[in-house]
Design an enzyme around this catalytic site. Structure first.
Site, PDB file in Angstrom:
ATOM      1  N   ASP A  57      12.381   4.257   4.880  1.00 29.79           N
ATOM      2  CA  ASP A  57      12.118   3.534   4.098  1.00 29.79           C
ATOM      3  C   ASP A  57      13.194   3.760   3.041  1.00 29.79           C
ATOM      4  O   ASP A  57      12.497   4.820   3.124  1.00 29.79           O
ATOM      5  CB  ASP A  57      10.385   3.562   4.261  1.00 29.79           C
ATOM      6  CG  ASP A  57      10.120   2.800   3.763  1.00 29.79           C
ATOM      7  OD1 ASP A  57       8.653   2.268   3.461  1.00 29.79           O
ATOM      8  OD2 ASP A  57      10.387   1.128   3.621  1.00 29.79           O
ATOM      9  N   ASP A  68      18.906   0.789   1.054  1.00 33.46           N
ATOM     10  CA  ASP A  68      18.327  -0.175   0.027  1.00 33.46           C
ATOM     11  C   ASP A  68      18.657   0.386  -1.719  1.00 33.46           C
ATOM     12  O   ASP A  68      18.678   0.945  -2.243  1.00 33.46           O
ATOM     13  CB  ASP A  68      16.898   0.025  -0.432  1.00 33.46           C
ATOM     14  CG  ASP A  68      16.310  -0.885  -1.527  1.00 33.46           C
ATOM     15  OD1 ASP A  68      15.440  -0.289  -1.805  1.00 33.46           O
ATOM     16  OD2 ASP A  68      16.740  -1.415  -2.232  1.00 33.46           O
ATOM     17  N   GLU A 103      17.891  -4.877   1.856  1.00 32.95           N
ATOM     18  CA  GLU A 103      16.636  -5.644   0.986  1.00 32.95           C
ATOM     19  C   GLU A 103      17.679  -6.504  -0.211  1.00 32.95           C
ATOM     20  O   GLU A 103      19.032  -6.162  -0.207  1.00 32.95           O
ATOM     21  CB  GLU A 103      16.419  -4.896   0.277  1.00 32.95           C
ATOM     22  CG  GLU A 103      15.353  -5.519  -0.563  1.00 32.95           C
ATOM     23  CD  GLU A 103      14.312  -4.560  -1.272  1.00 32.95           C
ATOM     24  OE1 GLU A 103      13.833  -3.849  -0.205  1.00 32.95           O
ATOM     25  OE2 GLU A 103      13.402  -5.136  -2.035  1.00 32.95           O
ATOM     26  N   GLY A 162       2.645  -1.608  -3.828  1.00 35.75           N
ATOM     27  CA  GLY A 162       1.141  -0.925  -4.201  1.00 35.75           C
ATOM     28  C   GLY A 162      -0.072  -1.875  -4.258  1.00 35.75           C
ATOM     29  O   GLY A 162      -0.337  -3.096  -3.128  1.00 35.75           O
ATOM     30  N   ALA A 216       3.474  -5.565   2.004  1.00 34.76           N
ATOM     31  CA  ALA A 216       3.090  -6.691   2.401  1.00 34.76           C
ATOM     32  C   ALA A 216       0.884  -6.186   2.377  1.00 34.76           C
ATOM     33  O   ALA A 216       0.047  -6.764   2.894  1.00 34.76           O
ATOM     34  CB  ALA A 216       2.826  -6.629   3.743  1.00 34.76           C
ATOM     35  N   SER A 217       0.616  -5.146   1.348  1.00 32.80           N
ATOM     36  CA  SER A 217      -0.594  -4.283   2.223  1.00 32.80           C
ATOM     37  C   SER A 217      -1.912  -5.986   1.659  1.00 32.80           C
ATOM     38  O   SER A 217      -1.656  -6.534   1.088  1.00 32.80           O
ATOM     39  CB  SER A 217      -1.409  -3.779   1.348  1.00 32.80           C
ATOM     40  OG  SER A 217      -0.479  -2.531   2.432  1.00 32.80           O
ATOM     41  N   ASN A 246       5.785  -3.892   6.184  1.00 31.76           N
ATOM     42  CA  ASN A 246       5.239  -2.384   5.560  1.00 31.76           C
ATOM     43  C   ASN A 246       4.300  -2.465   5.343  1.00 31.76           C
ATOM     44  O   ASN A 246       3.413  -3.048   4.472  1.00 31.76           O
ATOM     45  CB  ASN A 246       6.604  -2.185   4.734  1.00 31.76           C
ATOM     46  CG  ASN A 246       7.872  -1.511   5.346  1.00 31.76           C
ATOM     47  OD1 ASN A 246       8.023  -2.060   6.341  1.00 31.76           O
ATOM     48  ND2 ASN A 246       8.819  -1.021   4.654  1.00 31.76           N
TER      49      ASN A 246
HETATM   50  O1  LIG Z   1       6.831  -2.063   0.966  1.00 25.58           O
HETATM   51  C1  LIG Z   1       5.571  -0.975   1.190  1.00 25.58           C
HETATM   52  C2  LIG Z   1       4.287  -0.501   0.459  1.00 25.58           C
HETATM   53  O2  LIG Z   1       3.825  -1.747   0.524  1.00 25.58           O
HETATM   54  P1  LIG Z   1       2.251  -1.948   0.371  1.00 25.58           P
HETATM   55  O3  LIG Z   1       2.095  -0.785  -1.082  1.00 25.58           O
HETATM   56  O4  LIG Z   1       1.760  -3.519  -0.225  1.00 25.58           O
HETATM   57  O5  LIG Z   1       1.398  -0.589   1.271  1.00 25.58           O
HETATM   58  N1  LIG Z   1       6.834   0.541   1.616  1.00 25.58           N
HETATM   59  O6  LIG Z   1       8.422   0.183   1.856  1.00 25.58           O
HETATM   60  C3  LIG Z   1       6.154   2.220   1.061  1.00 25.58           C
HETATM   61  C4  LIG Z   1       6.788   2.381  -0.058  1.00 25.58           C
HETATM   62  C5  LIG Z   1       6.379   3.294   0.080  1.00 25.58           C
HETATM   63  O7  LIG Z   1       6.678   4.170  -1.416  1.00 25.58           O
HETATM   64  P2  LIG Z   1       6.465   5.984  -2.292  1.00 25.58           P
HETATM   65  O8  LIG Z   1       6.324   6.838  -0.610  1.00 25.58           O
HETATM   66  O9  LIG Z   1       7.958   6.193  -2.933  1.00 25.58           O
HETATM   67  O10 LIG Z   1       5.360   5.744  -2.426  1.00 25.58           O
HETATM   68 ZN   LIG Z   2       8.994  -1.479   0.692  1.00 26.04          ZN
END
Ligand SMILES: O=C(COP(=O)(O)O)N(O)CCCOP(=O)(O)O
Ligand SMILES: [Zn+2]
Length: 304
Positions: free
Chosen positions: A81, A103, A133, A178, A209-210, A250
């Protein structure tokens, strides 16, 4: 079993549903995600970012996946990712990742195009899927930032897909990573999403998308945390995005909130416990529950 992301993207795109892409950094999240997917008989992407690799080491993350891959009947892909460096992509390939995201969305369009083409030329030969992206992951509920500047341009997306040959595209349509995605009302640019799907016809990915569910936010605040104002993408908005052509969703923050809310509760209430398993096991269960809930929301249960 472990499969290439290609089969997952193709199936989800053909049958118009979305597959959960769940981030993990440790054994507890990995086991919770795979057990949940197996129980729902759903395909999944399990994915690690570069910071996850920094945290645990790619040998642990990939090693755990390869150790358990034949214990699960569902097809799942191991995905890198937000790969920001070609070196990380090559490292992931060496460790048996079956899907990668390059990305370069914060670089120039031409730079993004050039590097993405290069990554596709390597991964296509190896049967590994490539996600890229376009646009920036910034929430745009207020008009402060001009939408044109940060959100994906559908015409440009068409050209990008045609010239790179990627398997999946993450179009920025107004979400952000986040727990604090929106100050006002969430507003995903569905018109823009619809155009991107019509013009490209390929699998699309929704980042940031959370749902950031109230029950977890409240529990975290009740037991010593402080994340007031946390807000995510409402279920109805998410469902609409899937109907309009999102095929990979995600999901990281929802798993963190589920895990941390249970952990804070037990740390506050179980004052005599010092065995981490007494806290981590129930926290894993919470992650498993939220993964099952999200799999059903995406429409991928029973689609293994
Ligand atoms: O799109 C998302 C998560 O989206 P969300 O925060 O809405 O779950 N992701 O690609 C996860 C990104 C996580 O990055 P890191 O490990 O550096 O903290
Ligand atoms: Zn992401």
């Amino acid at each position: 079993p472990l499969v290439s992301g290609k089969v997952l993207f193709e199936k989800a795109n053909e049958y118009n549903f979305a597959i959960g892409a769940f981030n993990f950094n440790n054994m507890e999240f990995l086991k919770a995600i795979l057990d949940a997917a197996e129980e729902e008989q759903a395909p999944v992407f399990i994915q690690t970012t570069e910071s996850a690799i920094k945290y645990a080491g790619i040998e642990y993350l990939a090693g755990m996946v390869h150790a358990v891959k034949d214990k699960y009947s569902i097809p799942f892909a191991l995905h890198l990712d937000h790969g920001k460096h070609v070196e990380t992509i090559l490292l992931a390939i060496r460790h048996g990742y079956t899907s990668v995201m390059i990305d370069y969305s914060d670089k120039s369009y031409e730079e993004n195009l050039k590097v993405t083409k290069y990554v596709v030329s390597i991964c296509a030969a190896l049967g590994i899927s490539v996600e890229a992206e376009l646009g920036k992951l910034v929430s745009v509920e207020d008009e402060v930032v001009s939408r044109e500047e940060v959100l994906v341009d559908p015409e440009q997306a068409k050209e990008f897909v045609d010239r790179t040959g990627i398997d999946a595209l993450a179009p920025a349509i107004g979400t952000a990573h986040g727990a604090f995605k929106f100050k006002g009302e969430p507003k995903l640019d569905f018109e823009r999403l619809k155009k991107v799907k019509e013009l490209t016809g390929i699998a699309l990915v929704l980042h940031g998308a959370s749902g950031v569910y109230e029950e977890y936010v409240e529990k975290i605040n009740k037991y010593g945390g402080d994340i007031k104002g946390a807000k995510g993408v409402p279920d109805e908005e998410l469902k609409k995005a899937v109907e309009l052509g999102i095929n990979k969703v995600n999901t990281d923050t929802d798993l963190r909130l589920a895990f941390i809310s249970k952990l804070r509760e037990l740390m506050a209430l179980e004052k005599k416990v010092i065995d981490p398993r007494k806290f981590l096991k129930p926290a894993m269960e919470e992650v498993k529950n939220i993964v099952k809930k999200r799999i059903r929301l995406y429409g991928s249960q029973g689609k293994a």
